[in-house]
Design a protein around this motif. Structure first.
Motif, PDB file in Angstrom:
ATOM      1  N   ALA A  69      14.366 -15.846 -16.582  1.00  0.00           N
ATOM      2  CA  ALA A  69      14.948 -16.103 -15.266  1.00  0.00           C
ATOM      3  C   ALA A  69      16.274 -15.361 -15.101  1.00  0.00           C
ATOM      4  CB  ALA A  69      15.156 -17.608 -15.065  1.00  0.00           C
ATOM      5  N   THR A  70      17.068 -15.293 -16.176  1.00  0.00           N
ATOM      6  CA  THR A  70      18.321 -14.542 -16.123  1.00  0.00           C
ATOM      7  C   THR A  70      18.048 -13.053 -15.978  1.00  0.00           C
ATOM      8  OG1 THR A  70      19.415 -16.217 -17.478  1.00  0.00           O
ATOM      9  CG2 THR A  70      20.494 -14.069 -17.324  1.00  0.00           C
ATOM     10  N   GLN A  71      17.044 -12.554 -16.698  1.00  0.00           N
ATOM     11  CA  GLN A  71      16.673 -11.146 -16.561  1.00  0.00           C
ATOM     12  C   GLN A  71      16.249 -10.837 -15.127  1.00  0.00           C
ATOM     13  OE1 GLN A  71      13.795  -9.941 -19.512  1.00  0.00           O
ATOM     14  NE2 GLN A  71      14.859 -11.041 -21.150  1.00  0.00           N
ATOM     15  N   ASP A  72      15.468 -11.716 -14.529  1.00  0.00           N
ATOM     16  CA  ASP A  72      15.043 -11.511 -13.138  1.00  0.00           C
ATOM     17  C   ASP A  72      16.250 -11.493 -12.207  1.00  0.00           C
ATOM     18  OD1 ASP A  72      12.414 -11.434 -13.967  1.00  0.00           O
ATOM     19  OD2 ASP A  72      11.965 -13.508 -13.378  1.00  0.00           O
ATOM     20  N   ALA A  73      17.227 -12.367 -12.478  1.00  0.00           N
ATOM     21  CA  ALA A  73      18.425 -12.413 -11.643  1.00  0.00           C
ATOM     22  C   ALA A  73      19.251 -11.127 -11.777  1.00  0.00           C
ATOM     23  CB  ALA A  73      19.272 -13.633 -12.008  1.00  0.00           C
ATOM     24  N   LEU A  74      19.312 -10.583 -12.981  1.00  0.00           N
ATOM     25  CA  LEU A  74      20.025  -9.315 -13.185  1.00  0.00           C
ATOM     26  C   LEU A  74      19.380  -8.200 -12.371  1.00  0.00           C
ATOM     27  CD1 LEU A  74      20.571  -9.475 -17.051  1.00  0.00           C
ATOM     28  CD2 LEU A  74      22.379  -9.501 -15.326  1.00  0.00           C
ATOM     29  N   LEU A  75      18.056  -8.128 -12.393  1.00  0.00           N
ATOM     30  CA  LEU A  75      17.363  -7.071 -11.651  1.00  0.00           C
ATOM     31  C   LEU A  75      17.378  -7.327 -10.152  1.00  0.00           C
ATOM     32  CD1 LEU A  75      16.079  -4.515 -12.887  1.00  0.00           C
ATOM     33  CD2 LEU A  75      16.498  -6.310 -14.549  1.00  0.00           C
ATOM     34  N   ALA A  76      17.458  -8.583  -9.758  1.00  0.00           N
ATOM     35  CA  ALA A  76      17.597  -8.880  -8.331  1.00  0.00           C
ATOM     36  C   ALA A  76      18.969  -8.438  -7.828  1.00  0.00           C
ATOM     37  CB  ALA A  76      17.400 -10.376  -8.083  1.00  0.00           C
ATOM     38  N   ALA A  77      19.984  -8.594  -8.677  1.00  0.00           N
ATOM     39  CA  ALA A  77      21.342  -8.182  -8.302  1.00  0.00           C
ATOM     40  C   ALA A  77      21.501  -6.670  -8.326  1.00  0.00           C
ATOM     41  CB  ALA A  77      22.354  -8.828  -9.245  1.00  0.00           C
ATOM     42  N   CYS A  78      20.686  -6.006  -9.156  1.00  0.00           N
ATOM     43  CA  CYS A  78      20.770  -4.544  -9.273  1.00  0.00           C
ATOM     44  C   CYS A  78      19.357  -3.995  -9.473  1.00  0.00           C
ATOM     45  CB  CYS A  78      21.677  -4.166 -10.450  1.00  0.00           C
ATOM     46  SG  CYS A  78      22.019  -2.409 -10.587  1.00  0.00           S
ATOM     47  N   PRO A  79      18.598  -3.848  -8.374  1.00  0.00           N
ATOM     48  CA  PRO A  79      17.186  -3.460  -8.492  1.00  0.00           C
ATOM     49  C   PRO A  79      16.978  -2.042  -9.031  1.00  0.00           C
ATOM     50  CG  PRO A  79      17.666  -4.419  -6.330  1.00  0.00           C
ATOM     51  CD  PRO A  79      18.982  -4.156  -6.985  1.00  0.00           C
ATOM     52  N   GLU A  80      17.975  -1.170  -8.836  1.00  0.00           N
ATOM     53  CA  GLU A  80      17.826   0.222  -9.262  1.00  0.00           C
ATOM     54  C   GLU A  80      19.019   0.642 -10.117  1.00  0.00           C
ATOM     55  OE1 GLU A  80      17.165   2.628  -5.793  1.00  0.00           O
ATOM     56  OE2 GLU A  80      15.071   1.973  -5.607  1.00  0.00           O
ATOM     57  N   PRO A  81      19.135   0.084 -11.299  1.00  0.00           N
ATOM     58  CA  PRO A  81      20.282   0.429 -12.142  1.00  0.00           C
ATOM     59  C   PRO A  81      20.186   1.864 -12.664  1.00  0.00           C
ATOM     60  CG  PRO A  81      18.720  -0.880 -13.398  1.00  0.00           C
ATOM     61  CD  PRO A  81      18.218  -0.848 -11.976  1.00  0.00           C
ATOM     62  N   ASP A  82      21.333   2.515 -12.722  1.00  0.00           N
ATOM     63  CA  ASP A  82      21.421   3.827 -13.363  1.00  0.00           C
ATOM     64  C   ASP A  82      21.689   3.682 -14.853  1.00  0.00           C
ATOM     65  OD1 ASP A  82      21.384   5.462 -10.854  1.00  0.00           O
ATOM     66  OD2 ASP A  82      23.218   4.315 -10.470  1.00  0.00           O
ATOM     67  N   ILE A  83      22.302   2.550 -15.209  1.00  0.00           N
ATOM     68  CA  ILE A  83      22.747   2.313 -16.583  1.00  0.00           C
ATOM     69  C   ILE A  83      22.362   0.897 -16.981  1.00  0.00           C
ATOM     70  CG2 ILE A  83      24.795   2.024 -18.071  1.00  0.00           C
ATOM     71  CD1 ILE A  83      26.169   4.099 -16.151  1.00  0.00           C
ATOM     72  N   LEU A  84      21.856   0.763 -18.199  1.00  0.00           N
ATOM     73  CA  LEU A  84      21.616  -0.555 -18.791  1.00  0.00           C
ATOM     74  C   LEU A  84      22.284  -0.581 -20.155  1.00  0.00           C
ATOM     75  CD1 LEU A  84      20.179  -3.335 -19.150  1.00  0.00           C
ATOM     76  CD2 LEU A  84      18.217  -2.050 -20.070  1.00  0.00           C
ATOM     77  N   VAL A  85      23.185  -1.533 -20.343  1.00  0.00           N
ATOM     78  CA  VAL A  85      23.787  -1.749 -21.654  1.00  0.00           C
ATOM     79  C   VAL A  85      23.231  -3.052 -22.202  1.00  0.00           C
ATOM     80  CG1 VAL A  85      25.907  -2.049 -22.989  1.00  0.00           C
ATOM     81  CG2 VAL A  85      25.884  -0.510 -20.999  1.00  0.00           C
ATOM     82  N   ASN A  86      22.400  -2.939 -23.223  1.00  0.00           N
ATOM     83  CA  ASN A  86      21.802  -4.119 -23.847  1.00  0.00           C
ATOM     84  C   ASN A  86      22.743  -4.680 -24.905  1.00  0.00           C
ATOM     85  OD1 ASN A  86      19.209  -4.777 -22.735  1.00  0.00           O
ATOM     86  ND2 ASN A  86      18.437  -2.835 -23.548  1.00  0.00           N
ATOM     87  N   ASN A  87      23.074  -5.930 -24.744  1.00  0.00           N
ATOM     88  CA  ASN A  87      23.950  -6.611 -25.691  1.00  0.00           C
ATOM     89  C   ASN A  87      23.566  -8.078 -25.676  1.00  0.00           C
ATOM     90  OD1 ASN A  87      26.181  -6.965 -27.465  1.00  0.00           O
ATOM     91  ND2 ASN A  87      27.477  -7.599 -25.763  1.00  0.00           N
ATOM     92  N   ASN A  88      23.677  -8.714 -26.817  1.00  0.00           N
ATOM     93  CA  ASN A  88      23.373 -10.142 -26.876  1.00  0.00           C
ATOM     94  C   ASN A  88      24.009 -10.719 -28.125  1.00  0.00           C
ATOM     95  OD1 ASN A  88      22.321 -12.572 -26.051  1.00  0.00           O
ATOM     96  ND2 ASN A  88      20.187 -12.074 -26.507  1.00  0.00           N
ATOM     97  N   ALA A  89      24.346 -11.970 -28.070  1.00  0.00           N
ATOM     98  CA  ALA A  89      24.847 -12.640 -29.264  1.00  0.00           C
ATOM     99  C   ALA A  89      23.771 -12.633 -30.336  1.00  0.00           C
ATOM    100  CB  ALA A  89      25.241 -14.073 -28.928  1.00  0.00           C
ATOM    101  N   GLY A  90      24.205 -12.567 -31.583  1.00  0.00           N
ATOM    102  CA  GLY A  90      23.276 -12.612 -32.692  1.00  0.00           C
ATOM    103  C   GLY A  90      23.251 -13.982 -33.337  1.00  0.00           C
ATOM    104  N   PRO A  91      22.280 -14.213 -34.209  1.00  0.00           N
ATOM    105  CA  PRO A  91      22.226 -15.483 -34.933  1.00  0.00           C
ATOM    106  C   PRO A  91      23.504 -15.708 -35.736  1.00  0.00           C
ATOM    107  CG  PRO A  91      20.215 -14.206 -35.250  1.00  0.00           C
ATOM    108  CD  PRO A  91      21.191 -13.305 -34.580  1.00  0.00           C
ATOM    109  N   LYS A  92      23.858 -16.955 -35.899  1.00  0.00           N
ATOM    110  CA  LYS A  92      25.055 -17.287 -36.660  1.00  0.00           C
ATOM    111  C   LYS A  92      24.873 -16.940 -38.133  1.00  0.00           C
ATOM    112  CE  LYS A  92      26.518 -21.085 -33.641  1.00  0.00           C
ATOM    113  NZ  LYS A  92      26.808 -22.540 -33.549  1.00  0.00           N
ATOM    114  N   LEU A  93      25.997 -16.682 -38.794  1.00  0.00           N
ATOM    115  CA  LEU A  93      25.966 -16.439 -40.233  1.00  0.00           C
ATOM    116  C   LEU A  93      25.389 -17.656 -40.958  1.00  0.00           C
ATOM    117  CD1 LEU A  93      29.474 -14.854 -40.372  1.00  0.00           C
ATOM    118  CD2 LEU A  93      27.521 -13.804 -41.507  1.00  0.00           C
TER     119      LEU A  93
END
Length: 258
Positions: A69-93
């Motif tokens: 749902a968050t991914q859909d919201a990102l693409l709804a806010a920017c349907p034609e992105p020129d740039i995508l920076v993929n980043n996400n929190a990682g599992p805890k140590l």
């Protein structure tokens, strides 16, 4: 150097703080309008205000980027992105013995499945428009193991291998896919690592920080700002001949000639 990005549009995931924020700030300085993302409303909105002060449009999408749902919201806010920076929190140590199947699958979803899903959603449109820059923030642990980050390392290494041929599939239409592999940067993530290391060695956090910085040829941790400038270059008009690369950004910590 003019990066040739003014007026472009970017989605920057997990960008309320740390390395994601550094990337968003560097792109804003180049005149890129932004869709930023975070889970903490206060932190994300505060970052948005900082970025708007640089003279660009900023849209906030709250939520976990691994949530469809968050991914859909990102693409709804920017349907034609020129740039995508993929980043996400990682599992805890944590020691790998503490991981059950649910935790392992969650880690793989965070650091491998999620960026693949977003790339699936934007790649063809970028190719049709003849411009696209995708930058994945992974980790130096893909090359050099870090105790306690086994799940994060494995998932990010999987992403790297998965994208190896895909990154070469659209460069003829001016779409590139690259990764930046951060070493030790002064972020919340490294501070958690300092606590983990200090507890394991029985030393103080300050002593652990000094030990880790001393091991880096640069003699310090990196900053989100300098990380962001590297990201901005990979997104620039000048980087159209760079794809499928894993850029190590670690102050010389990883000792290798190749």
């Amino acid at each position: 150097m003019d990066m040739g990005l003014k007026g472009r549009k970017a989605i920057v995931c997990a960008s309320s703080r740390g390395l994601g924020k550094g990337c968003a700030a560097a792109l804003a300085d180049e005149g890129v309008d932004l869709v930023i993302n975070g889970r903490n409303p206060d932190a994300t909105n505060a970052t948005a205000d900082e970025l708007r002060a640089r003279g660009v449009e900023v849209t906030v999408v709250l939520g976990d980027v691994s949530d469809p749902a968050t991914q859909d919201a990102l693409l709804a806010a920017c349907p034609e992105p020129d740039i995508l920076v993929n980043n996400n929190a990682g599992p805890k140590l944590r020691d790998f013995r503490e991981l059950d199947r649910e935790a392992i699958l969650a880690g793989v979803t965070q650091n491998m499945v999620t960026p693949i899903e977003l790339i699936q959603k934007v790649l063809d449109g970028m190719a049709e428009r003849k411009f696209g820059r995708i930058v994945n923030i992974t980790s130096m642990s893909v090359y050099s193991p870090i105790a306690g980050l086994d799940l994060s390392s494995g998932a990010r290494a999987g992403l790297t291998s998965f994208l190896a041929s895909i990154s070469r599939s659209a460069i003829d239409r001016n779409v590139t896919i690259n990764a930046i592999l951060p070493g030790k940067f002064d972020t919340d993530r490294i501070r958690a690592g300092l606590e983990f290391g200090a507890k394991k060695s029985g030393s103080s956090i300050e002593a652990e920080r000094e030990r880790q910085e001393h091991a880096i040829p640069a003699g310090r941790f990196g900053t989100p700002e300098e990380f962001g400038r590297t990201c901005a270059f990979l997104c620039s008009a000048h980087a159209g001949y760079i794809t499928g690369q894993n850029i190590k950004l670690d102050g010389g910590l990883f000792a290798s000639a190749f």
